[in-house]
Design a protein around this motif. Structure first.
Motif, short mmCIF file in Angstrom:
data_model
loop_
_atom_site.label_atom_id
_atom_site.label_comp_id
_atom_site.label_asym_id
_atom_site.label_seq_id
_atom_site.Cartn_x
_atom_site.Cartn_y
_atom_site.Cartn_z
N TYR A 35 -30.06 3.83 56.35
CA TYR A 35 -29.08 3.20 57.22
C TYR A 35 -29.42 3.52 58.68
CZ TYR A 35 -25.92 2.69 53.19
OH TYR A 35 -25.35 2.35 51.99
N SER A 98 -25.83 1.88 40.39
CA SER A 98 -24.66 1.17 40.88
C SER A 98 -24.38 1.50 42.34
CB SER A 98 -23.45 1.53 40.03
OG SER A 98 -23.13 2.91 40.19
N GLN A 102 -22.66 7.54 47.35
CA GLN A 102 -23.89 7.85 48.05
C GLN A 102 -23.73 9.15 48.82
OE1 GLN A 102 -25.34 4.53 50.37
NE2 GLN A 102 -24.98 3.08 48.71
N TYR B 32 -14.73 -0.15 44.65
CA TYR B 32 -14.62 1.29 44.82
C TYR B 32 -14.39 1.58 46.30
CZ TYR B 32 -16.77 1.42 40.21
OH TYR B 32 -17.04 1.24 38.88
N MET B 34 -14.12 4.69 49.32
CA MET B 34 -14.53 6.03 49.66
C MET B 34 -14.13 6.40 51.07
SD MET B 34 -18.08 5.25 47.96
CE MET B 34 -17.38 3.64 47.62
N TYR B 49 -13.13 9.59 46.65
CA TYR B 49 -13.67 8.41 45.98
C TYR B 49 -12.60 7.90 45.01
CZ TYR B 49 -16.37 6.08 42.28
OH TYR B 49 -16.83 5.21 41.32
N SER B 92 -17.31 -0.67 48.05
CA SER B 92 -18.46 -1.31 47.41
C SER B 92 -18.10 -2.71 46.97
CB SER B 92 -18.95 -0.49 46.22
OG SER B 92 -17.99 -0.48 45.20
N ASP B 96 -22.62 -3.80 44.39
CA ASP B 96 -22.72 -2.35 44.58
C ASP B 96 -23.28 -1.97 45.94
OD1 ASP B 96 -23.53 -2.07 41.14
OD2 ASP B 96 -21.64 -1.58 42.10
N LYS B 97 -23.13 -2.85 46.89
CA LYS B 97 -23.53 -2.53 48.25
C LYS B 97 -22.32 -1.92 48.95
CE LYS B 97 -24.71 -4.96 52.51
NZ LYS B 97 -24.94 -6.31 53.08
N LEU B 98 -22.55 -0.85 49.70
CA LEU B 98 -21.46 -0.20 50.43
C LEU B 98 -21.28 -0.88 51.79
CD1 LEU B 98 -21.58 3.67 49.95
CD2 LEU B 98 -20.18 1.97 48.79
N PHE B 100 -19.27 -0.25 55.30
CA PHE B 100 -18.62 0.85 56.02
C PHE B 100 -17.75 0.33 57.14
CE2 PHE B 100 -20.57 4.74 54.45
CZ PHE B 100 -21.68 4.25 53.77
N GLY B 101 -16.64 1.04 57.39
CA GLY B 101 -15.90 0.85 58.62
C GLY B 101 -16.66 1.52 59.76
#
Lengths: 113, 110
Positions: A35, A98, A102, B32, B34, B49, B92, B96-98, B100-101
């Motif tokens: 990232y 999945s 992370q 999901y 987090m 989580y 996600s 399954d890609k995260l 983010f804020g």
């Protein structure tokens, strides 16, 4: 200690130079990620790899390249084609493909001279 | 419009206060949720989580998810100066890609 290590902590790049950021994990995680973090923009995905010898582009892959020759290592090269490389680079890994949880390394700050 | 919205702060509170950090999202397919804590010049650390709507508690931290309103929260009880950090929400998508804020910077003063 199990974890993710990144080196170097700080890296300086000259114009036209390629630089490589190291990421190593001893967590036996399958998936690894890179990232880029810029102020006010959150984390943006550069590349990710779910298995050895395979990787996919993220949202901002242009000007970057990666390799995944070993499960524990996922180096990122910032090429001269990346015109605005100054940022905080974070490597992460995940125990499952999945990618739901992370875990991040300490980061590398890249600065342009 | 961003998929995940988070107030950047800074949020400044006295020690011992209850802190509420929030994110809203637009994609109802997010599965999901987090919360990460990031100290200055360090990597993010996974705090909480959750998967389903409702509350999840861990010590002084409570994560709350309201999928019907597309709203998640992190509550910190008895806040300490050591809680001063940037808090990132993440979620996600079905691939399954995260996502983010941008993070909320929290300052807890003694």
């Amino acid at each position: 200690d199990g974890g993710i290590t990144q080196s170097p902590k700080y890296l300086f790049r000259k114009e036209g130079q390629n630089v490589t950021l190291s990421c190593e994990q001893n967590l036996n995680h399958d998936a690894m990620y890179w990232y880029r973090q810029d102020p006010g923009q959150g984390l943006r995905l550069i590349y990710y790899s779910q298995i050895v010898n395979d990787f996919q582009k993220g949202d901002i892959a242009e000007g970057y390249s990666v390799s995944r020759e070993k499960k524990e290592s996922f180096p990122l090269t910032v090429t001269s084609a990346q015109k605005n490389p100054t940022a905080f680079y974070l490597c992460a890994s995940s125990p499952r493909t999945s990618g739901t949880t992370q875990y991040f390394g300490p980061g590398t700050r890249l600065l342009v001279l | 419009q961003k998929e995940v919205e988070q107030d950047p702060g800074p949020l400044s509170v006295p020690e011992g206060a209850i802190v509420s950090l929030n994110c809203t999202y637009s994609n109802s397919a997010f599965q999901y949720f987090m919360w990460y804590r990031q100290y200055s010049r360090k990597g993010p650390e996974l705090l909480m989580y959750t998967y389903s709507s409702g509350n999840k508690e861990d010590g002084r931290f409570t994560a709350q998810v309201d999928k019907s309103s597309k709203y998640i929260s992190l509550f910190i009880r008895d806040s300490q100066p050591s809680d001063s950090a940037t808090y990132l929400c993440a979620m996600s998508d079905p691939a399954d890609k995260l996502i983010f804020g941008t993070g909320t910077r929290l300052q807890v003063f003694p």
